[in-house]
Write a protein that holds these residues in place. Structure first.
Motif, PDB file in Angstrom:
ATOM      1  N   CYS A   1      10.473  -2.431   4.193  1.00  0.00           N
ATOM      2  CA  CYS A   1      11.838  -2.931   4.075  1.00  0.00           C
ATOM      3  C   CYS A   1      12.228  -3.008   2.595  1.00  0.00           C
ATOM      4  O   CYS A   1      11.502  -3.604   1.794  1.00  0.00           O
TER       5      CYS A   1
ATOM      6  N   TYR B   1      17.176  -6.801   8.041  1.00  0.00           N
ATOM      7  CA  TYR B   1      17.738  -5.587   7.409  1.00  0.00           C
ATOM      8  C   TYR B   1      17.709  -4.438   8.417  1.00  0.00           C
ATOM      9  O   TYR B   1      16.766  -4.321   9.213  1.00  0.00           O
TER      10      TYR B   1
ATOM     11  N   ASN C   1      14.641  -4.653   1.494  1.00  0.00           N
ATOM     12  CA  ASN C   1      15.184  -5.990   1.218  1.00  0.00           C
ATOM     13  C   ASN C   1      14.093  -7.031   0.987  1.00  0.00           C
ATOM     14  O   ASN C   1      14.203  -7.864   0.105  1.00  0.00           O
ATOM     15  N   CYS C   2      12.989  -6.974   1.804  1.00  0.00           N
ATOM     16  CA  CYS C   2      11.979  -8.034   1.665  1.00  0.00           C
ATOM     17  C   CYS C   2      10.550  -7.512   1.536  1.00  0.00           C
ATOM     18  O   CYS C   2       9.620  -8.298   1.357  1.00  0.00           O
TER      19      CYS C   2
ATOM     20  N   CYS D   1      13.458  -9.931   8.005  1.00  0.00           N
ATOM     21  CA  CYS D   1      14.690 -10.395   7.339  1.00  0.00           C
ATOM     22  C   CYS D   1      15.962  -9.905   8.014  1.00  0.00           C
ATOM     23  O   CYS D   1      17.053 -10.285   7.609  1.00  0.00           O
TER      24      CYS D   1
ATOM     25  N   CYS E   1      14.126  -4.464  10.181  1.00  0.00           N
ATOM     26  CA  CYS E   1      13.097  -5.372   9.669  1.00  0.00           C
ATOM     27  C   CYS E   1      13.093  -6.638  10.532  1.00  0.00           C
ATOM     28  O   CYS E   1      14.080  -7.391  10.534  1.00  0.00           O
TER      29      CYS E   1
END
Ligand SMILES: C[S@@+](CC[C@H](N)C(=O)[O-])C[C@H]1O[C@@H](n2cnc3c(N)ncnc32)[C@H](O)[C@@H]1O
Ligand SMILES: [Zn+2]
Length: 362
Positions: free
Chosen positions: A243, A232, A245-246, A230, A227
């Motif tokens: 992603c 990741y 994570n974000c 972020c 990503c």
């Protein structure tokens, strides 16, 4: 000229790079760590110093076949091999032509730039063998490591990533290309030793003839998702879109080799041999072998702490040891790697790594 106590000549217009002494020493130890008796083909031999060192420094090398397309080079290699008193044969010609007439257990592919077009030649040299060893150097680092995406797709059929772990991606793209070529010859691969250093990537791979092993190697191919937003990252059989994570769109590198870059017992044997030799790079080799050991069994990517600090707008970059010990205290595997002195590998989830990173600054 002299390299690690071996005297040799460099004729006019014959290539010799003293900066590759480290690489030749590391690889000579690797040759010594192979249990089998070896007939070596030093294709792209130039002065022949690689093959000569492999034979002079290791008892398991019976014979060396030198190949070079340049007349001056093969003449020079022949004279050097004679002076070094090693059992040898010298062939003037293009490796892609001569492979049909030679057979070896260990092939050194050390071309200028990409080794990609020569990989098929390697497997022709191994044709009657059940087990063999392929040693490949790639100096087209800008292609494999992110800078030239289209050239990488053209030469390696894989998408690179120009990010903070681009050298690991590049090494894995190179190994995947070798795995696919091997599979077409019904051979499976096992990387024994692989590394990235200054302007080159290097890998030494054991190949074994077996359709089952070839299928197993194919199972080790996939992608590394990344990503850009972020930071990741994750290894996957196929890259996903978003992603976790974000929620941003994911980028990826691959297909590439997701398995280990080195073999534990082999690296331990190399470490033992290094202690018995008095190479000028002995200490550096010892440190690097330790890092290779730490990388075994870890995910196929790493985290560069300076890049993380920049992304997180952190006031400081935490000490590598602090982050590693924080992760270990939480029960995760964590350690340094050879790609950068400020990068780490861990199996911890990304959110845990981010927390540990922040805690290590305080
Ligand atoms: C990077 S140098 C090799 C350096 C050498 N292995 C060493 O460690 O010092 C590449 C060599 O490959 C030779 N070469 C280039 N294309 C070749 C080909 N198709 N077949 C055989 N040799 C080739 C060049 O003449 C040159 O000597
Ligand atoms: Zn993200």
């Amino acid at each position: 000229m002299e390299e690690e106590g071996i005297k040799f000549s460099v004729s006019k217009n014959v290539f010799y790079n003293p900066k590759m002494t480290f690489c030749r020493s590391m690889c000579s130890i690797a040759v010594g760590a192979i249990r089998n008796q070896l007939e070596i083909c030093d294709s792209f031999c130039a002065t022949g110093i690689r093959g000569i060192r492999y034979a002079k420094e290791n008892k398991n090398v019976k014979h060396v076949i030198f190949v070079d397309i340049e007349k001056n080079a093969i003449k020079c290699a022949k004279e050097n091999a004679k002076k070094a008193r090693i059992e040898h044969e010298a062939i003037h010609g293009n490796i892609s032509r001569v492979v049909f007439d030679i057979s070896a257990d260990f092939l050194e592919l050390d071309p200028f730039g990409t080794p990609a077009p020569y990989l098929y030649d390697g497997f022709r040299v191994f044709n009657p063998k059940k087990i063999a060893y392929l040693s490949v150097t790639a100096t087209d680092v800008a292609v494999l490591c992110g800078g030239k995406t289209r050239a990488c797709i053209k030469n390696y059929h894989s998408k690179p990533l120009n990010n903070e772990f681009t050298h690991e991606n590049g090494l894995r793209i190179l190994i995947r290309r070798i795995a696919e070529t091997a599979a077409e010859f019904n051979m499976g691969i096992k990387p024994l030793l692989s590394f990235s250093k200054s302007h080159y990537l290097k890998t030494i791979i054991e190949v074994k003839r077996s359709a089952d092993l070839a299928y197993k190697s194919m199972d080790m191919l996939g992608y590394v998702e990344f990503c850009q937003s972020c930071g990741y990252r994750n290894a996957a059989k196929f890259p996903r879109e978003k992603c976790t994570n974000c929620g941003a769109l994911l980028d990826y590198a691959g297909p590439l080799w997701l398995g280990d870059l080195h073999e534990k017992i082999f690296i331990e044997k190399m470490a033992e041999l290094n202690e018995k030799r008095n190479y000028s790079h002995k200490d550096e080799i010892r440190k690097m072998l330790k890092l290779f050991e730490d990388e075994i069994g870890m995910p196929p990517y790493h985290y560069e702490l300076h890049a993380m600090a920049k992304r997180l707008k952190a006031s400081l970059v935490p000490k590598t040891e602090e982050v590693i010990s924080g992760l270990r205290k939480k029960g995760f595997k964590a350690g340094k790697d050879h790609f950068s002195p400020t990068s780490i590998k861990t199996d911890a989830p990304y959110d845990i790594l981010l927390d540990t990173f922040s805690e290590s600054i305080q």
